[in-house]
Design an enzyme around this catalytic site. Structure first.
Site, mmCIF file in Angstrom:
data_model
loop_
_atom_site.group_PDB
_atom_site.id
_atom_site.type_symbol
_atom_site.label_atom_id
_atom_site.label_comp_id
_atom_site.label_asym_id
_atom_site.label_seq_id
_atom_site.Cartn_x
_atom_site.Cartn_y
_atom_site.Cartn_z
ATOM 1 N N LEU A 25 0.830 -1.217 0.000
ATOM 2 C CA LEU A 25 0.000 0.000 0.000
ATOM 3 C C LEU A 25 0.857 1.256 0.000
ATOM 4 C CD1 LEU A 25 -2.517 -1.134 2.779
ATOM 5 C CD2 LEU A 25 -3.059 -0.859 0.333
ATOM 6 N N SER A 78 1.577 -1.829 -7.388
ATOM 7 C CA SER A 78 1.242 -3.025 -8.190
ATOM 8 C C SER A 78 0.142 -3.836 -7.508
ATOM 9 C CB SER A 78 2.486 -3.872 -8.464
ATOM 10 O OG SER A 78 3.331 -4.008 -7.352
HETATM 11 N N1 LIG Z 1 -5.202 7.000 -6.564
HETATM 12 C C1 LIG Z 1 -3.986 6.676 -6.163
HETATM 13 N N2 LIG Z 1 -3.756 5.439 -5.646
HETATM 14 C C2 LIG Z 1 -2.520 5.108 -5.238
HETATM 15 N N3 LIG Z 1 -1.431 5.937 -5.305
HETATM 16 C C3 LIG Z 1 -1.612 7.173 -5.809
HETATM 17 C C4 LIG Z 1 -2.893 7.587 -6.258
HETATM 18 N N4 LIG Z 1 -2.765 8.860 -6.718
HETATM 19 C C5 LIG Z 1 -1.496 9.226 -6.580
HETATM 20 N N5 LIG Z 1 -0.783 8.220 -6.018
HETATM 21 C C6 LIG Z 1 0.685 8.293 -5.847
HETATM 22 O O1 LIG Z 1 1.223 7.432 -6.849
HETATM 23 C C7 LIG Z 1 2.075 6.459 -6.296
HETATM 24 C C8 LIG Z 1 1.708 5.051 -6.779
HETATM 25 O O2 LIG Z 1 2.151 4.857 -8.085
HETATM 26 P P1 LIG Z 1 2.428 3.390 -8.609
HETATM 27 O O3 LIG Z 1 2.952 3.544 -9.981
HETATM 28 O O4 LIG Z 1 3.256 2.658 -7.617
HETATM 29 O O5 LIG Z 1 0.939 2.769 -8.617
HETATM 30 S S1 LIG Z 1 0.418 1.440 -9.327
HETATM 31 O O6 LIG Z 1 1.415 0.384 -9.113
HETATM 32 O O7 LIG Z 1 0.248 1.719 -10.764
HETATM 33 O O8 LIG Z 1 -0.882 1.136 -8.701
HETATM 34 C C9 LIG Z 1 1.866 6.488 -4.806
HETATM 35 O O9 LIG Z 1 3.163 6.342 -4.273
HETATM 36 P P2 LIG Z 1 3.485 5.501 -2.962
HETATM 37 O O10 LIG Z 1 2.843 6.296 -1.851
HETATM 38 O O11 LIG Z 1 4.978 5.534 -2.894
HETATM 39 O O12 LIG Z 1 2.940 4.125 -3.085
HETATM 40 C C10 LIG Z 1 1.236 7.828 -4.526
HETATM 41 O O13 LIG Z 1 2.228 8.765 -4.163
HETATM 42 N N1 LIG Z 2 9.578 0.020 10.094
HETATM 43 C C1 LIG Z 2 9.406 0.838 9.069
HETATM 44 N N2 LIG Z 2 9.753 0.448 7.814
HETATM 45 C C2 LIG Z 2 9.556 1.300 6.763
HETATM 46 N N3 LIG Z 2 9.031 2.549 6.870
HETATM 47 C C3 LIG Z 2 8.651 2.965 8.093
HETATM 48 C C4 LIG Z 2 8.824 2.139 9.234
HETATM 49 N N4 LIG Z 2 8.357 2.806 10.302
HETATM 50 C C5 LIG Z 2 7.929 4.000 9.869
HETATM 51 N N5 LIG Z 2 8.115 4.122 8.534
HETATM 52 C C6 LIG Z 2 7.765 5.335 7.778
HETATM 53 O O1 LIG Z 2 6.673 5.022 6.915
HETATM 54 C C7 LIG Z 2 6.734 5.857 5.756
HETATM 55 C C8 LIG Z 2 6.699 4.983 4.508
HETATM 56 O O2 LIG Z 2 6.646 5.821 3.370
HETATM 57 P P1 LIG Z 2 7.186 5.382 1.964
HETATM 58 O O3 LIG Z 2 8.505 4.678 2.097
HETATM 59 O O4 LIG Z 2 7.109 6.583 1.079
HETATM 60 O O5 LIG Z 2 6.091 4.278 1.547
HETATM 61 P P2 LIG Z 2 5.611 3.841 0.104
HETATM 62 O O6 LIG Z 2 6.781 4.011 -0.837
HETATM 63 O O7 LIG Z 2 5.199 2.415 0.284
HETATM 64 O O8 LIG Z 2 4.460 4.748 -0.233
HETATM 65 C C9 LIG Z 2 8.029 6.657 5.838
HETATM 66 O O9 LIG Z 2 7.741 7.944 6.343
HETATM 67 C C10 LIG Z 2 8.862 5.843 6.850
HETATM 68 O O10 LIG Z 2 9.784 6.637 7.556
#
Ligand SMILES: Nc1ncnc2c1ncn2[C@@H]1O[C@H](COP(=O)(O)OS(=O)(=O)O)[C@@H](OP(=O)(O)O)[C@H]1O
Ligand SMILES: Nc1ncnc2c1ncn2[C@@H]1O[C@H](COP(=O)(O)OP(=O)(O)O)[C@@H](O)[C@H]1O
Length: 198
Positions: free
Chosen positions: A34, A107
């Protein structure tokens, strides 16, 4: 798609030659989970550790790739599928280049992850489920996206009003609610050592 008049042209340097030159094997570390689960945080630290150990790496990350190569895609099911298809193909090229490749994408669909897996020989696709509950992710909210969802400003958000299909048999599970970041990094690096990649 028309591949009728296209012929594969073999080179004189193969993947195995490039791996030999590098002194390690290549593989695809596929981080799924997520938004806010920790994919970026952990993949960045794994890449840094591998680099310190003298290994060749490259990291592909959802937010970054969507600025360029996949800038034309949004978050419908079709667009997410196309996103993962392109990343799978690009990752395959990086692995062919002899590089330990780290792909961090939500994904959310099993079929798309299975497609990416199908592009690589057995063992070279390493699925890493970055686990955290939706409540934990929402409380971390590193980019303020969950707040936007709550206010109704963001729709089709994974795990809220768009599906996230949990991996059934990933090679590695990282429980970010109970593991420190350095423990997670060690778990992944040890996997690569035990399987003889590095
Ligand atoms: N609707 C919606 N749902 C999920 N995520 C969203 C959405 N809109 C924008 N974002 C931002 O886009 C990042 C996810 O992109 P991805 O290419 O990893 O998504 S996917 O694999 O195609 O589902 C995701 O990054 P991460 O937080 O690092 O997962 C978000 O920053
Ligand atoms: N044990 C942990 N492992 C990974 N991230 C953690 C943990 N505890 C807290 N966090 C925090 O959770 C957040 C995860 O964000 P991010 O790495 O951008 O997630 P994603 O790429 O899945 O969206 C960061 O702010 C990170 O510092």
């Amino acid at each position: 798609m028309n591949q009728k008049n296209i012929t594969w042209h073999e080179g004189k340097v193969q993947k195995a030659d490039r791996q030999h030159l590098n002194g390690h094997k290549s593989a695809l570390l596929w981080f799924t989970g997520l938004s806010g689960s920790g994919k970026s945080t952990i993949s960045v630290e794994v890449e840094r550790k591998l680099h310190e150990l003298g290994h060749h790496t490259y990291r592909l990350d959802g937010d970054n790739i969507r600025h360029g190569l996949n800038g034309d895609l949004a978050f419908s099911e079709e667009d997410r599928t196309e996103n993962i298809r392109r990343i799978g193909e690009v990752s395959k090229l990086f692995v062919d280049a002899g590089i330990i490749t780290l792909a961090a994408f939500i994904s959310p669909y099993k079929k798309d992850r299975a497609f990416a897996r199908s592009l690589l020989p057995d063992g070279e696709f390493i699925e890493i489920y970055i686990q955290a509950s939706i409540e934990t992710c929402a409380s971390r909210d590193p980019k303020g996206l969950y707040k936007k969802v709550k206010k109704g400003e963001l729709k089709n958000f994974s795990g809220i009003d768009s599906p996230y299909e949990i991996p059934q048999s990933p090679e590695i599970v990282i429980d970010t609610e109970n593991q420190r970041i350095d423990e997670s990094v060690l778990q992944i690096v040890n996997y690569l050592k035990n399987k003889g990649f590095i």
